[in-house]
Design a protein around this motif. Sequence first.
Motif, PDB file in Angstrom:
ATOM      1  N   ASP A 157       0.836  -1.214   0.000  1.00 40.70           N
ATOM      2  CA  ASP A 157       0.000   0.000   0.000  1.00 40.70           C
ATOM      3  C   ASP A 157       0.862   1.253   0.000  1.00 40.70           C
ATOM      4  OD1 ASP A 157      -1.967  -1.839   0.298  1.00 40.70           O
ATOM      5  OD2 ASP A 157      -2.474  -1.315   2.365  1.00 40.70           O
ATOM      6  N   ALA A 158       0.423   2.224  -0.768  1.00 40.68           N
ATOM      7  CA  ALA A 158       1.120   3.516  -0.806  1.00 40.68           C
ATOM      8  C   ALA A 158       0.093   4.624  -0.591  1.00 40.68           C
ATOM      9  CB  ALA A 158       1.815   3.709  -2.143  1.00 40.68           C
ATOM     10  N   THR A 159       0.473   5.610   0.208  1.00 39.50           N
ATOM     11  CA  THR A 159      -0.391   6.787   0.373  1.00 39.50           C
ATOM     12  C   THR A 159       0.461   8.036   0.201  1.00 39.50           C
ATOM     13  OG1 THR A 159      -0.031   6.981   2.749  1.00 39.50           O
ATOM     14  CG2 THR A 159      -1.888   5.603   2.057  1.00 39.50           C
ATOM     15  N   ALA A 160      -0.198   9.119  -0.083  1.00 37.52           N
ATOM     16  CA  ALA A 160       0.504  10.410  -0.157  1.00 37.52           C
ATOM     17  C   ALA A 160      -0.467  11.501   0.272  1.00 37.52           C
ATOM     18  CB  ALA A 160       1.001  10.680  -1.572  1.00 37.52           C
ATOM     19  N   PHE A 161       0.098  12.663   0.586  1.00 36.83           N
ATOM     20  CA  PHE A 161      -0.701  13.832   0.988  1.00 36.83           C
ATOM     21  C   PHE A 161      -1.644  13.461   2.139  1.00 36.83           C
ATOM     22  CE2 PHE A 161      -0.069  13.877  -3.728  1.00 36.83           C
ATOM     23  CZ  PHE A 161       1.060  14.676  -3.685  1.00 36.83           C
TER      24      PHE A 161
ATOM     25  N   GLY B 121      -2.986   4.100  -3.133  1.00 27.35           N
ATOM     26  CA  GLY B 121      -2.771   3.167  -4.229  1.00 27.35           C
ATOM     27  C   GLY B 121      -1.918   2.007  -3.769  1.00 27.35           C
ATOM     28  N   GLN B 122      -1.482   1.220  -4.731  1.00 26.28           N
ATOM     29  CA  GLN B 122      -0.602   0.097  -4.424  1.00 26.28           C
ATOM     30  C   GLN B 122       0.580   0.179  -5.369  1.00 26.28           C
ATOM     31  OE1 GLN B 122      -1.737  -3.863  -3.889  1.00 26.28           O
ATOM     32  NE2 GLN B 122      -2.349  -3.244  -1.841  1.00 26.28           N
ATOM     33  N   ILE B 123       1.734  -0.162  -4.857  1.00 23.83           N
ATOM     34  CA  ILE B 123       2.915  -0.291  -5.696  1.00 23.83           C
ATOM     35  C   ILE B 123       3.298  -1.767  -5.592  1.00 23.83           C
ATOM     36  CG2 ILE B 123       5.290   0.477  -6.053  1.00 23.83           C
ATOM     37  CD1 ILE B 123       4.543   3.099  -4.543  1.00 23.83           C
TER      38      ILE B 123
ATOM     39  N   GLN C 174       8.256  -6.090  -0.582  1.00 24.90           N
ATOM     40  CA  GLN C 174       9.516  -6.850  -0.635  1.00 24.90           C
ATOM     41  C   GLN C 174      10.707  -5.925  -0.873  1.00 24.90           C
ATOM     42  OE1 GLN C 174       6.748  -8.129  -2.506  1.00 24.90           O
ATOM     43  NE2 GLN C 174       7.146 -10.283  -2.936  1.00 24.90           N
ATOM     44  N   ILE C 175      10.527  -4.980  -1.803  1.00 33.10           N
ATOM     45  CA  ILE C 175      11.648  -4.104  -2.164  1.00 33.10           C
ATOM     46  C   ILE C 175      12.051  -3.242  -0.963  1.00 33.10           C
ATOM     47  CG2 ILE C 175      12.326  -2.151  -3.617  1.00 33.10           C
ATOM     48  CD1 ILE C 175      10.550  -3.348  -5.832  1.00 33.10           C
ATOM     49  N   ASN C 176      11.062  -2.636  -0.289  1.00 32.77           N
ATOM     50  CA  ASN C 176      11.391  -1.762   0.844  1.00 32.77           C
ATOM     51  C   ASN C 176      11.964  -2.548   2.010  1.00 32.77           C
ATOM     52  OD1 ASN C 176      10.614   0.409  -0.610  1.00 32.77           O
ATOM     53  ND2 ASN C 176       8.821   0.924   0.616  1.00 32.77           N
TER      54      ASN C 176
ATOM     55  N   LYS D 161       9.224   7.713  -4.133  1.00 38.26           N
ATOM     56  CA  LYS D 161       7.767   7.800  -4.049  1.00 38.26           C
ATOM     57  C   LYS D 161       7.195   9.034  -4.742  1.00 38.26           C
ATOM     58  CE  LYS D 161       4.291   7.587  -0.430  1.00 38.26           C
ATOM     59  NZ  LYS D 161       4.229   7.546   1.048  1.00 38.26           N
ATOM     60  N   ASP D 162       8.026  10.026  -5.104  1.00 39.48           N
ATOM     61  CA  ASP D 162       7.528  11.153  -5.895  1.00 39.48           C
ATOM     62  C   ASP D 162       6.939  10.658  -7.227  1.00 39.48           C
ATOM     63  OD1 ASP D 162       7.836  13.249  -4.149  1.00 39.48           O
ATOM     64  OD2 ASP D 162       9.697  14.006  -5.035  1.00 39.48           O
ATOM     65  N   ARG D 163       7.391   9.505  -7.733  1.00 35.84           N
ATOM     66  CA  ARG D 163       6.794   8.973  -8.973  1.00 35.84           C
ATOM     67  C   ARG D 163       5.320   8.666  -8.742  1.00 35.84           C
ATOM     68  NH1 ARG D 163      10.729   8.620 -12.597  1.00 35.84           N
ATOM     69  NH2 ARG D 163       9.064   8.334 -14.098  1.00 35.84           N
ATOM     70  N   PHE D 164       5.000   8.181  -7.545  1.00 33.81           N
ATOM     71  CA  PHE D 164       3.600   7.904  -7.171  1.00 33.81           C
ATOM     72  C   PHE D 164       2.876   9.217  -6.837  1.00 33.81           C
ATOM     73  CE2 PHE D 164       0.700   7.224  -3.526  1.00 33.81           C
ATOM     74  CZ  PHE D 164      -0.243   6.409  -4.116  1.00 33.81           C
ATOM     75  N   ARG D 165       3.519  10.062  -6.015  1.00 34.66           N
ATOM     76  CA  ARG D 165       2.874  11.320  -5.599  1.00 34.66           C
ATOM     77  C   ARG D 165       2.508  12.169  -6.820  1.00 34.66           C
ATOM     78  NH1 ARG D 165       7.552  11.547  -2.047  1.00 34.66           N
ATOM     79  NH2 ARG D 165       7.004  10.871   0.052  1.00 34.66           N
TER      80      ARG D 165
END
Length: 252
Positions: free
Chosen positions: A39-43, A49-51, A56-58, A224-228
């Motif tokens: 799970d990914a969140t911003a702001f 969303g989900q990445i 695993q990567i993190n 994560k700016d790519r997601f934001r």
Amino acid sequence: MAADPSSETPSGEKLYEGKAKIIYATDDPAVLLTYFKDDATAFNAQKRGQIVGKGQINCAISTHLFQRLGAAGVATHWLETTGDRTMLVKALQIIPLEVVVRNLTAGSLCKQTGLPLGQRLEPSLVEFYYKNDDLGDPLLTGDRIRAMGLASEEQIGTLRRLALNINQLLTDFFMDCGITLVDFKLEFGLDAQHQILLGDEISPDTCRLWDQSTDDEAQRVMDKDRFRQDLGQVEAAYQRVLERVLAQSPKN
Ligand code: TMP
Ligand code: ASP
């Protein structure tokens, strides 16, 4: 078919679920298990969303960076990585501050000050934000931190020194990976002996990382700016960071 360790649900009691991780109890109250989610969140979670594969990567990047920092004498909560999304960590009393170090201008610093993107900050900035979603993680001052009873004058000094030392170590490491460490966020906590330890994670979720092989403002972003900012290719960028980090690992 072999069991996928990423699909295994940890067996301990779920103590806390955050935006990117879940914390489980273990048989030892001094030890917790961290599970890294996709799970990914911003702001402040207004964007969700989900990445795919991020957990695993993190987990792998954080493992590697905690090990390197530990080898350089930085006390961290990391104990052992037990699965592709799970690590055992020391239980800490988390200090509710997000400690941000900035080497180049970006993100909220540009938004709040009007400074242009990508200017070197000499010396690097150390900033403290209140870890409180309801209040939107506001920027604090030393006086406010003391007034709120979040940390003493001495602890604030220790956090600054630790953050700047970690910055030096991480900046040098990422430089060897061909990556510029623009800024990052750390969290600290107290162990049973009241020693301040580095906690949380260090990953493309919590750092701004720019690829030194290009000056293109969108292409260079590996975090994560790519997601934001909806730049696309989020998973691929995280994967590239992992590959570069692993390429710098000592071979056993
Ligand atoms: P900012 O420019 O948005 O204040 O972010 C500074 C650094 O902190 C950046 O590397 C991203 C990281 N960060 C987090 O890890 N969690 C957060 O909630 C925020 C706002 C930033
Ligand atoms: N993690 C934060 C949130 O969703 C913000 C961010 O990383 O941009 O609230």
